[in-house]
Design a protein around this motif. Structure first.
Motif, PDB file in Angstrom:
ATOM      1  N   THR A  89       0.826  -1.209   0.000  1.00 43.17           N
ATOM      2  CA  THR A  89       0.000   0.000   0.000  1.00 43.17           C
ATOM      3  C   THR A  89       0.861   1.260   0.000  1.00 43.17           C
ATOM      4  OG1 THR A  89      -1.920  -1.046   1.038  1.00 43.17           O
ATOM      5  CG2 THR A  89      -1.682   1.326   1.352  1.00 43.17           C
ATOM      6  N   SER A  90       1.940   1.245   0.768  1.00 49.39           N
ATOM      7  CA  SER A  90       2.835   2.405   0.810  1.00 49.39           C
ATOM      8  C   SER A  90       3.446   2.683  -0.555  1.00 49.39           C
ATOM      9  CB  SER A  90       3.940   2.172   1.843  1.00 49.39           C
ATOM     10  OG  SER A  90       3.409   2.129   3.154  1.00 49.39           O
ATOM     11  N   GLU A 103       0.802   4.361  -2.669  1.00 45.91           N
ATOM     12  CA  GLU A 103       0.557   5.726  -2.196  1.00 45.91           C
ATOM     13  C   GLU A 103       1.681   6.676  -2.618  1.00 45.91           C
ATOM     14  OE1 GLU A 103      -2.227   4.883   1.733  1.00 45.91           O
ATOM     15  OE2 GLU A 103      -0.053   5.123   1.995  1.00 45.91           O
ATOM     16  N   SER A 106       1.195   7.410  -6.431  1.00 48.65           N
ATOM     17  CA  SER A 106       0.071   8.304  -6.752  1.00 48.65           C
ATOM     18  C   SER A 106       0.168   9.668  -6.073  1.00 48.65           C
ATOM     19  CB  SER A 106      -1.256   7.641  -6.376  1.00 48.65           C
ATOM     20  OG  SER A 106      -1.390   7.554  -4.966  1.00 48.65           O
ATOM     21  N   VAL A 116      -0.016  10.202  -2.625  1.00 48.59           N
ATOM     22  CA  VAL A 116      -0.670  10.273  -1.309  1.00 48.59           C
ATOM     23  C   VAL A 116       0.368  10.542  -0.228  1.00 48.59           C
ATOM     24  CG1 VAL A 116      -2.028   8.998   0.401  1.00 48.59           C
ATOM     25  CG2 VAL A 116      -2.540   8.756  -2.032  1.00 48.59           C
ATOM     26  N   VAL A 117       1.541   9.898  -0.340  1.00 45.83           N
ATOM     27  CA  VAL A 117       2.650  10.130   0.594  1.00 45.83           C
ATOM     28  C   VAL A 117       3.892  10.433  -0.240  1.00 45.83           C
ATOM     29  CG1 VAL A 117       1.677   8.599   2.350  1.00 45.83           C
ATOM     30  CG2 VAL A 117       3.335   7.683   0.706  1.00 45.83           C
ATOM     31  N   ARG A 174      -0.758  15.069  -5.943  1.00 46.31           N
ATOM     32  CA  ARG A 174      -1.643  13.994  -6.379  1.00 46.31           C
ATOM     33  C   ARG A 174      -2.566  14.477  -7.497  1.00 46.31           C
ATOM     34  NH1 ARG A 174      -5.530  10.102  -2.635  1.00 46.31           N
ATOM     35  NH2 ARG A 174      -6.047   8.666  -4.329  1.00 46.31           N
ATOM     36  N   HIS A 201      -5.843   6.155  -8.776  1.00 50.81           N
ATOM     37  CA  HIS A 201      -5.536   5.265  -7.657  1.00 50.81           C
ATOM     38  C   HIS A 201      -6.834   4.903  -6.936  1.00 50.81           C
ATOM     39  CE1 HIS A 201      -3.147   4.761  -3.596  1.00 50.81           C
ATOM     40  NE2 HIS A 201      -3.740   3.647  -3.982  1.00 50.81           N
ATOM     41  N   GLU A 251      -8.049   3.321  -3.811  1.00 51.42           N
ATOM     42  CA  GLU A 251      -7.478   2.972  -2.517  1.00 51.42           C
ATOM     43  C   GLU A 251      -8.307   1.894  -1.827  1.00 51.42           C
ATOM     44  OE1 GLU A 251      -5.890   6.455  -0.277  1.00 51.42           O
ATOM     45  OE2 GLU A 251      -6.852   7.608  -1.893  1.00 51.42           O
ATOM     46  N   ASP A 286      -5.800  -1.034  -5.151  1.00 57.67           N
ATOM     47  CA  ASP A 286      -5.330  -1.573  -3.876  1.00 57.67           C
ATOM     48  C   ASP A 286      -6.410  -2.416  -3.221  1.00 57.67           C
ATOM     49  OD1 ASP A 286      -3.857  -2.127  -1.640  1.00 57.67           O
ATOM     50  OD2 ASP A 286      -3.674  -0.057  -0.953  1.00 57.67           O
TER      51      ASP A 286
END
Length: 231
Positions: free
Chosen positions: A43-44, A47, A50, A52-53, A72, A82, A84, A154
């Protein structure tokens, strides 16, 4: 068409990196299954790709353009979508209204609804009243409606029975056939590998296998070793 290229991507959360030095290329028309044990960093990775982080290091390119530092929203404008974990439907809107949020035309929304027989019967129903499987179909259809070039999915099957998930997979395959590059994170490993062209296994934050999805299916020992973190 452009490819999405990830090089040396590392993501840090809390005390240290959760994903380290990942290299990956997503090609148009191909599905890559990203699999591995829980907590492996899948998941990381999505993210960070995309937006997110932020990535601690490494780069993300679409074609020749580096997007590593882009927001993003900017990445979405470049065709990167993405989906999620969980089902993010707008419960107060009908199925059709959910799709019209991303579809450019009513005809496109109708086309996607018709592709899911369950949604055809519920097009005027509030999304909050749909079953979990139907809501996931809305999420998928809404993403497809925008025609992204790159789609990160995801755990599409989260909370769904395998039989429901199996009905969703042909739509993912169809979208790839239309030219999209797809990165699919999925707990039903063998089902995901069965529709994928390529596979990436991550364990303890590191890539332990990168290659053919069919090759991984044909070699249970390799898959088992990859899950255990043995390159």
């Amino acid at each position: 068409m452009n490819a999405l290229r990830i090089a040396g991507l590392t993501v840090t959360r809390g005390a240290g990196p959760v994903i380290r030095d990942v290299d990956l290329t997503l090609e148009p028309g191909r599905i890559t299954a990203l699999v591995g044990p829980n907590g492996a960093g899948k998941t990381s990775l999505l993210e960070a790709v995309s937006g997110v982080v932020p990535a601690a290091s490494g780069t993300v390119h679409i074609g020749s353009e580096e997007i590593t530092k882009q927001s993003r929203v900017a990445r979405a404008r470049r065709g990167l979508a993405h989906i999620e974990q969980g089902r993010a439907v707008f419960g107060g809107l009908t199925v059709l209204e959910n799709l019209m949020l991303t579809a450019r035309t009513r005809a496109r929304a109708d086309e996607l609804i018709e592709a899911f027989p369950e949604l055809e019967k519920r097009r005027d129903s509030p999304a909050a009243l749909l079953s979990g499987g139907e809501q996931q179909m809305v999420v998928l259809a809404r993403a497809f409606a925008a025609r992204p070039s790159f789609l990160l999915i995801d755990e599409m099957s989260l909370g769904l029975a395998p039989v429901v998930f199996t009905r969703l997979l042909p739509m993912v395959t169809r979208f790839a056939e239309e030219g999209a590059a797809i990165l699919l994170v999925e707990q039903f490993t063998h089902l995901a590998l069965g529709v994928a062209s390529d596979a990436l296994v991550v364990s303890s934050g590191r890539v332990t296998y990168a290659g053919s999805a069919q090759g991984l299916l044909d070699s249970p020992g390799t898959l088992h070793a990859a899950y255990l973190g043995e390159s």
